[in-house]
Scaffold this motif. Structure first.
Motif, PDB file in Angstrom:
ATOM      1  N   LEU A   5       2.516 -11.110  14.674  1.00  0.00           N
ATOM      2  CA  LEU A   5       1.490 -10.093  14.483  1.00  0.00           C
ATOM      3  C   LEU A   5       1.202  -9.908  12.999  1.00  0.00           C
ATOM      4  CD1 LEU A   5      -0.354  -7.792  15.489  1.00  0.00           C
ATOM      5  CD2 LEU A   5       1.658  -6.279  15.406  1.00  0.00           C
ATOM      6  N   LEU A   6      -0.049 -10.183  12.624  1.00  0.00           N
ATOM      7  CA  LEU A   6      -0.497  -9.881  11.271  1.00  0.00           C
ATOM      8  C   LEU A   6      -1.079  -8.476  11.306  1.00  0.00           C
ATOM      9  CD1 LEU A   6      -0.950 -11.274   8.393  1.00  0.00           C
ATOM     10  CD2 LEU A   6      -3.362 -11.249   9.078  1.00  0.00           C
ATOM     11  N   ALA A   7      -0.376  -7.544  10.674  1.00  0.00           N
ATOM     12  CA  ALA A   7      -0.780  -6.141  10.728  1.00  0.00           C
ATOM     13  C   ALA A   7      -1.868  -5.864   9.696  1.00  0.00           C
ATOM     14  CB  ALA A   7       0.427  -5.235  10.522  1.00  0.00           C
ATOM     15  N   GLY A   8      -2.957  -6.620   9.789  1.00  0.00           N
ATOM     16  CA  GLY A   8      -4.129  -6.402   8.940  1.00  0.00           C
ATOM     17  C   GLY A   8      -3.733  -6.001   7.537  1.00  0.00           C
ATOM     18  N   THR A   9      -3.976  -4.742   7.209  1.00  0.00           N
ATOM     19  CA  THR A   9      -3.383  -4.151   6.008  1.00  0.00           C
ATOM     20  C   THR A   9      -2.815  -2.785   6.355  1.00  0.00           C
ATOM     21  OG1 THR A   9      -5.469  -3.129   5.260  1.00  0.00           O
ATOM     22  CG2 THR A   9      -4.943  -5.337   4.417  1.00  0.00           C
ATOM     23  N   LEU A  10      -1.762  -2.434   5.650  1.00  0.00           N
ATOM     24  CA  LEU A  10      -1.131  -1.128   5.764  1.00  0.00           C
ATOM     25  C   LEU A  10      -0.996  -0.542   4.362  1.00  0.00           C
ATOM     26  CD1 LEU A  10       1.733  -1.898   8.315  1.00  0.00           C
ATOM     27  CD2 LEU A  10      -0.274  -0.474   8.730  1.00  0.00           C
ATOM     28  N   PRO A  11      -0.991   0.788   4.234  1.00  0.00           N
ATOM     29  CA  PRO A  11      -0.844   1.402   2.914  1.00  0.00           C
ATOM     30  C   PRO A  11       0.630   1.536   2.537  1.00  0.00           C
ATOM     31  CG  PRO A  11      -1.216   3.113   4.552  1.00  0.00           C
ATOM     32  CD  PRO A  11      -1.176   1.809   5.296  1.00  0.00           C
ATOM     33  N   LEU A  12       1.044   0.808   1.525  1.00  0.00           N
ATOM     34  CA  LEU A  12       2.420   0.901   1.048  1.00  0.00           C
ATOM     35  C   LEU A  12       2.449   1.554  -0.327  1.00  0.00           C
ATOM     36  CD1 LEU A  12       3.983  -2.533   2.112  1.00  0.00           C
ATOM     37  CD2 LEU A  12       3.851  -0.378   3.385  1.00  0.00           C
ATOM     38  N   ALA A  13       3.504   2.304  -0.574  1.00  0.00           N
ATOM     39  CA  ALA A  13       3.624   3.038  -1.834  1.00  0.00           C
ATOM     40  C   ALA A  13       3.623   2.077  -3.017  1.00  0.00           C
ATOM     41  CB  ALA A  13       4.906   3.866  -1.822  1.00  0.00           C
ATOM     42  N   GLY A  14       2.816   2.408  -4.010  1.00  0.00           N
ATOM     43  CA  GLY A  14       2.758   1.602  -5.223  1.00  0.00           C
ATOM     44  C   GLY A  14       3.626   2.196  -6.322  1.00  0.00           C
ATOM     45  N   THR A  15       3.624   1.529  -7.449  1.00  0.00           N
ATOM     46  CA  THR A  15       4.381   2.026  -8.604  1.00  0.00           C
ATOM     47  C   THR A  15       3.491   2.787  -9.577  1.00  0.00           C
ATOM     48  OG1 THR A  15       4.040  -0.092  -9.751  1.00  0.00           O
ATOM     49  CG2 THR A  15       6.060   0.144  -8.443  1.00  0.00           C
ATOM     50  N   GLN A  16       2.183   2.725  -9.374  1.00  0.00           N
ATOM     51  CA  GLN A  16       1.244   3.427 -10.228  1.00  0.00           C
ATOM     52  C   GLN A  16       0.857   4.759  -9.587  1.00  0.00           C
ATOM     53  OE1 GLN A  16      -2.076   0.791 -10.809  1.00  0.00           O
ATOM     54  NE2 GLN A  16      -0.820  -0.834 -11.692  1.00  0.00           N
ATOM     55  N   PRO A  17       0.923   5.854 -10.325  1.00  0.00           N
ATOM     56  CA  PRO A  17       0.585   7.166  -9.754  1.00  0.00           C
ATOM     57  C   PRO A  17      -0.828   7.195  -9.177  1.00  0.00           C
ATOM     58  CG  PRO A  17       1.603   7.390 -11.923  1.00  0.00           C
ATOM     59  CD  PRO A  17       1.314   5.936 -11.730  1.00  0.00           C
ATOM     60  N   GLY A  18      -0.959   7.772  -7.990  1.00  0.00           N
ATOM     61  CA  GLY A  18      -2.268   7.934  -7.388  1.00  0.00           C
ATOM     62  C   GLY A  18      -2.865   6.678  -6.794  1.00  0.00           C
ATOM     63  N   ARG A  19      -2.041   5.630  -6.619  1.00  0.00           N
ATOM     64  CA  ARG A  19      -2.539   4.388  -6.053  1.00  0.00           C
ATOM     65  C   ARG A  19      -1.545   3.831  -5.029  1.00  0.00           C
ATOM     66  NH1 ARG A  19      -4.736   4.552 -11.083  1.00  0.00           N
ATOM     67  NH2 ARG A  19      -6.901   3.843 -11.274  1.00  0.00           N
ATOM     68  N   PHE A  20      -2.088   3.140  -4.033  1.00  0.00           N
ATOM     69  CA  PHE A  20      -1.241   2.499  -3.037  1.00  0.00           C
ATOM     70  C   PHE A  20      -1.536   1.005  -3.009  1.00  0.00           C
ATOM     71  CE2 PHE A  20      -5.173   3.432  -0.792  1.00  0.00           C
ATOM     72  CZ  PHE A  20      -5.374   2.333   0.023  1.00  0.00           C
ATOM     73  N   CYS A  21      -0.612   0.243  -2.439  1.00  0.00           N
ATOM     74  CA  CYS A  21      -0.815  -1.190  -2.267  1.00  0.00           C
ATOM     75  C   CYS A  21      -1.458  -1.428  -0.903  1.00  0.00           C
ATOM     76  CB  CYS A  21       0.511  -1.939  -2.352  1.00  0.00           C
ATOM     77  SG  CYS A  21       1.334  -1.819  -3.949  1.00  0.00           S
ATOM     78  N   ASN A  22      -2.524  -2.191  -0.885  1.00  0.00           N
ATOM     79  CA  ASN A  22      -3.205  -2.548   0.351  1.00  0.00           C
ATOM     80  C   ASN A  22      -2.533  -3.832   0.850  1.00  0.00           C
ATOM     81  OD1 ASN A  22      -5.108  -2.371   2.416  1.00  0.00           O
ATOM     82  ND2 ASN A  22      -6.672  -3.480   1.262  1.00  0.00           N
ATOM     83  N   SER A  23      -1.540  -3.670   1.715  1.00  0.00           N
ATOM     84  CA  SER A  23      -0.600  -4.748   2.007  1.00  0.00           C
ATOM     85  C   SER A  23      -0.782  -5.332   3.398  1.00  0.00           C
ATOM     86  CB  SER A  23       0.835  -4.234   1.863  1.00  0.00           C
ATOM     87  OG  SER A  23       1.043  -3.699   0.566  1.00  0.00           O
ATOM     88  N   SER A  24      -0.818  -6.660   3.447  1.00  0.00           N
ATOM     89  CA  SER A  24      -0.888  -7.387   4.715  1.00  0.00           C
ATOM     90  C   SER A  24       0.526  -7.819   5.079  1.00  0.00           C
ATOM     91  CB  SER A  24      -1.808  -8.604   4.575  1.00  0.00           C
ATOM     92  OG  SER A  24      -2.034  -9.218   5.823  1.00  0.00           O
ATOM     93  N   LEU A  25       0.999  -7.360   6.234  1.00  0.00           N
ATOM     94  CA  LEU A  25       2.365  -7.668   6.672  1.00  0.00           C
ATOM     95  C   LEU A  25       2.332  -8.569   7.899  1.00  0.00           C
ATOM     96  CD1 LEU A  25       4.146  -4.182   6.360  1.00  0.00           C
ATOM     97  CD2 LEU A  25       3.856  -5.957   4.623  1.00  0.00           C
ATOM     98  N   LEU A  26       3.186  -9.583   7.883  1.00  0.00           N
ATOM     99  CA  LEU A  26       3.311 -10.487   9.022  1.00  0.00           C
ATOM    100  C   LEU A  26       4.643 -10.216   9.713  1.00  0.00           C
ATOM    101  CD1 LEU A  26       2.287 -12.929  10.664  1.00  0.00           C
ATOM    102  CD2 LEU A  26       3.489 -14.401   9.021  1.00  0.00           C
ATOM    103  N   PHE A  27       4.566  -9.813  10.988  1.00  0.00           N
ATOM    104  CA  PHE A  27       5.763  -9.539  11.781  1.00  0.00           C
ATOM    105  C   PHE A  27       6.005 -10.682  12.764  1.00  0.00           C
ATOM    106  CE2 PHE A  27       4.301  -5.295  10.532  1.00  0.00           C
ATOM    107  CZ  PHE A  27       5.480  -4.737  10.044  1.00  0.00           C
TER     108      PHE A  27
END
Length: 269
Positions: A82-104
């Protein structure tokens, strides 16, 4: 693995997180029932709000959180990749998230993470998009090791940057979950997908958003599966649905042996 049945799921996600997740799981179950072994969800399948900043509030650390747990459980329940499209993962920059594609994987394990590298920006006086306002760009090319061979993860706007796909190992499959705008999609979506497939002699699985979303945003849809010769194997034009096709990797090797373009490259980064 000589063949793989793949499904690109198209959604018209809104601003109700619970409803979006329920629709994603329903479409995943339908794809699995049709024999899909690999299922890909679109970018932002979980939330398409009027205010892009709404995604920040649900960003979660990598490896933990209800969104990742739910998608991992869904992959394991259906026994699919399952490719979970994109999910919002916590970034290291304040006020920003990583738009992350995860493969399960089919046991629910996270096999790969790719953070969207190229952040979309567009302004024609009527439509304006500035992903850099809320997102942190990734800085790594990700090739997932899978039973069918190297799989290169990418997201939406990345399709305009062909160098992302040219690094070794040469991918047999490229994933490109997207939320292409209707304006840019009409002009370039199919063109880009087929070009990336042909120049890499790779299959491309590209699930998209396809409709009108909160705030009036309109996405192009036309979720596609393209073969290494540039032929569109399956397409779902508008609204919710599934594009399903069987990928023949034996045939892919035949194409690569007949036209060894990947071996003829002179400039390799």
């Amino acid at each position: 693995m000589q063949t793989l049945t793949a499904a690109a799921i198209q959604m018209v996600s809104g601003d109700d997180l619970a409803a979006n997740l329920e629709r994603a799981e329903t479409l995943l179950a339908e794809a699995a029932a049709q024999g899909a072994q690999f299922v890909a969800l679109p970018e932002y399948f979980y939330l398409m709000p009027a205010d892009e900043r709404a995604r920040l509030s649900i960003a979660e650390p990598f490896g933990h959180g209800p969104l990742q747990q739910r998608l991992a459980a869904a992959a394991a329940h259906h026994g699919v990749w399952l490719l979970a499209g994109t999910l919002p993962l916590a970034g290291t920059q304040p006020g920003r998230f990583c738009n992350s594609s995860l493969l399960f994987g089919p046991q629910g394990q996270c096999a790969a993470r790719y953070d969207k590298t190229h952040l979309f920006g567009f302004d024609d006086g009527r439509e304006r998009y500035a992903e850099a306002d809320t997102m942190q760009a990734g800085d790594s090319i990700v090739s997932a090791a899978t039973p069918w061979g190297p799989t290169r993860l990418s997201v939406c706007y990345d399709l305009r940057f062909p160098e992302l796909y040219r690094q070794a190992p040469a991918p047999v499959l490229i994933t490109a979950p997207a939320a292409f705008t209707h304006t840019t999609g009409q002009a370039h979506w199919e063109l880009l997908l087929r070009a990336r497939a042909v120049e890499n002699l790779a299959f491309v699985v590209a699930p998209g958003q396809g409709g009108v979303h909160p705030g009036g945003k309109r996405t192009f849809g036309h979720s596609m599966i393209v073969d290494p010769w540039g032929q569109v194997l399956a397409c779902h034009a508008e609204g919710e649905g599934i594009a399903l096709a069987t990928l023949d990797f034996t045939g892919q090797q035949t194409w690569r042996s007949r036209l060894p373009a990947l071996q003829h490259r002179r400039f390799i980064g």
